[in-house]
Design an enzyme around this catalytic site. Structure first.
Site, PDB file in Angstrom:
ATOM      1  CE1 TYR A 167     -46.518 -31.968  14.222  1.00 29.42           C
ATOM      2  CE2 TYR A 167     -46.966 -30.138  15.851  1.00 29.42           C
ATOM      3  CZ  TYR A 167     -47.336 -30.913  14.779  1.00 29.42           C
ATOM      4  OH  TYR A 167     -48.492 -30.497  14.296  1.00 29.42           O
ATOM      5  CB  VAL A 174     -41.451 -30.673  -1.139  1.00 31.33           C
ATOM      6  CG1 VAL A 174     -41.490 -30.225  -2.582  1.00 31.33           C
ATOM      7  CG2 VAL A 174     -39.980 -30.544  -0.520  1.00 31.33           C
ATOM      8  CG  LEU A 175     -43.588 -34.388   4.206  1.00 34.10           C
ATOM      9  CD1 LEU A 175     -42.398 -34.267   5.092  1.00 34.10           C
ATOM     10  CD2 LEU A 175     -44.759 -34.705   5.164  1.00 34.10           C
ATOM     11  CG  ASP A 230     -40.554 -29.251   9.862  1.00 31.68           C
ATOM     12  OD1 ASP A 230     -40.517 -29.268   8.363  1.00 31.68           O
ATOM     13  OD2 ASP A 230     -41.688 -29.244  10.076  1.00 31.68           O
ATOM     14  CB  SER A 271     -42.579 -30.650  -9.441  1.00 31.47           C
ATOM     15  OG  SER A 271     -41.291 -30.543  -8.918  1.00 31.47           O
ATOM     16  CB  ALA A 287     -39.478 -28.415   3.563  1.00 31.17           C
ATOM     17  NE  ARG A 301     -46.371 -24.304  17.886  1.00 28.83           N
ATOM     18  CZ  ARG A 301     -45.959 -25.225  16.989  1.00 28.83           C
ATOM     19  NH1 ARG A 301     -46.793 -25.787  16.174  1.00 28.83           N
ATOM     20  NH2 ARG A 301     -44.590 -24.996  16.653  1.00 28.83           N
ATOM     21  CG  HIS A 319     -40.038 -32.342  12.685  1.00 27.00           C
ATOM     22  ND1 HIS A 319     -40.775 -32.649  11.611  1.00 27.00           N
ATOM     23  CD2 HIS A 319     -40.864 -31.586  13.461  1.00 27.00           C
ATOM     24  CE1 HIS A 319     -42.082 -31.949  11.542  1.00 27.00           C
ATOM     25  NE2 HIS A 319     -42.020 -31.279  12.582  1.00 27.00           N
ATOM     26  CE  LYS A 348     -40.847 -27.609  16.658  1.00 31.17           C
ATOM     27  NZ  LYS A 348     -41.590 -27.923  15.357  1.00 31.17           N
ATOM     28  CB  ALA A 381     -37.527 -25.003  12.504  1.00 32.51           C
ATOM     29  CD  GLU A 431     -42.607 -35.652  13.232  1.00 32.45           C
ATOM     30  OE1 GLU A 431     -43.281 -35.228  14.271  1.00 32.45           O
ATOM     31  OE2 GLU A 431     -41.378 -36.096  13.554  1.00 32.45           O
TER      32      GLU A 431
END
Ligand SMILES: NC(=O)c1ccc[n+]([C@@H]2O[C@H](COP(=O)([O-])OP(=O)(O)OC[C@H]3O[C@@H](n4cnc5c(N)ncnc54)[C@H](O)[C@@H]3O)[C@@H](O)[C@H]2O)c1
Length: 375
Positions: free
Chosen positions: A94, A239-240, A270, A220, A268, A15, A96, A75, A299, A118
């Site tokens: 991003y 999930v986050l 990352d 859940s 998830a 990318r 992370h 990234k 990731a 993010e």
């Protein structure tokens, strides 16, 4: 403002931070843009397209990072890029940071202003810059999961949709946000039996209204997940908890009750991964096996479908990038969505979950930005 678009250097990351259309918008806004030569090649954008849009092409990352006031990329900076990031330079990408202390420390040392895609967040909790890549990763997770369920790739040899007379695979999706929703749509379209788990009852209500009949929504909790893992052929970790490390919901002991050759796609990863046994992998070496369960933990999944992803990313980032280019760091003060995006400001950690995670002092963004206004 002078904007820089470097070539991404993460493994198999194709990318790029801006399309030629994005560059054109910057130029129309009165800004100048440096693009590293061949930066767009992996996404199918030639240097000439950038030049036609008004960019100046430069040979290496040193020129991009050395000259631009705002870096727009995809990234998080990789180790060779750490020393290129400059004091007071705006980095929009991003990050992370929550699971990555070396990167967090490097960015604190660099003194850069780190605005993380993010964590840019709307008032209603939506994450407009994570969303497009989550849409891609969610859809791709089923494509990848289906592939690794094939016997030659180490999986159980199960066709997601089954055939008449043979039941379909059971796909368990943990987390019903953007990734989970798009994964569910793809899996349902392939006629799998889909179970989607979330803790948010409003979200489960929404999902049960919009999903086709082969998608079941489930609350859940420990026991419901245990039951799911026992029956799953493919598990998607989606999930986050905003800005924080992912909760571990698939434990090592769970692998013992799972089917041999089942596949876990831990999207998830990352944010540290939702499975205890997950560790980040790359597109060139995407899977490994623990206790007979195939783990796929790439990731930067959207990098595999770079053209789709780059177009979707620029569509979402451009209006924020334009605002930053126009107002500089002041944009983080004026636009609360960008205030929430600010993770590190000139050596100070301005995102609570990250500061708490590493035991660093948390300095609210409003404080550092406000103090800049003082005479
Ligand atoms: N690997 C990649 O290439 C890649 C690409 C894009 C996104 N991601 C990651 O995928 C993850 C999910 O992103 P998203 O955009 O779907 O987030 P989201 O916020 O839209 O959805 C997360 C969902 O998880 C749910 N959740 C939180 N805790 C839970 C729990 N204990 N049990 C069940 N559900 C729980 C939330 O209620 C929410 O619905 C993030 O970590 C994101 O960074 C990875």
């Amino acid at each position: 403002m002078l904007i820089g678009v470097p070539t991404e250097i993460k493994d198999n990351e194709f990318r790029v931070g801006a399309t030629p259309s994005g560059v054109k918008e910057f130029v129309r806004g009165g800004h100048a843009v440096l693009v590293q030569r061949s930066a767009g090649a992996g996404s199918g954008f030639a240097d000439q397209e950038y030049e036609r849009a008004g960019a100046t092409m430069v040979d290496g990352p040193a020129e991009v990072y050395g000259e631009a006031a705002l870096i727009v990329k995809v990234k998080e900076p990789e180790e060779p890029e750490y020393e290129l990031c400059r004091d007071g330079q705006l980095l929009f990408t991003y990050f992370h940071l929550a699971p990555d202390k070396p990167l967090t420390d490097a960015m604190i040392r660099a003194g850069s202003i780190c605005i993380a895609y993010e964590t840019v967040e709307k008032a209603d909790g939506q994450l407009p810059l994570l969303r497009p890549m989550s849409e891609v990763a969610g859809r791709l997770s089923i494509q990848e999961g289906a592939k690794y369920l094939e016997r030659p790739f180490g999986g159980r040899g199960i066709l997601l949709g089954g055939v008449p007379g043979v039941p379909p695979a059971t796909v368990v999706i943990v987390g019903g946000g953007t990734v989970g929703t798009h994964a569910a749509w793809m899996a349902a379209g392939m006629k799998a039996d889909v179970w989607i788990y979330d803790k948010d009852l409003d979200r489960l209500n929404y999902l049960s209204e919009v999903m086709p009949p082969n998608v079941k929504t489930v609350y859940s909790d420990e026991l419901s997940l245990e039951y799911a893992y026992e029956h799953a052929d493919l598990v998607i970790g989606a999930v986050l908890v905003h800005g924080a490390k992912s909760p571990k919901l698939l434990l090592r002991d769970h692998l013992k009750i799972m089917k041999r050759g089942a596949v876990v796609v831990d999207v998830a990863i990352d944010q540290g991964g939702f499975a205890e046994t997950s560790r980040p992998t790359t597109h060139s070496d995407p899977v490994y096996v623990v206790d007979g369960v195939v783990h796929y933990c790439v990731a930067n999944m959207p990098g595999a479908v770079a053209r789709t992803s780059t177009l979707a990313l620029t569509n979402a980032t451009i209006r924020y990038a334009l605002e930053i280019a126009e107002k500089g760091e002041q944009a983080c003060l004026e636009n609360p969505e960008l205030t929430r995006g600010l993770n590190i400001y000139r050596g100070k950690v301005t995102y609570k979950a990250i500061a708490d995670g590493f035991g660093y002092e948390y300095v609210p963004a409003s404080e550092v930005l406000d103090s800049r206004r003082l005479p």
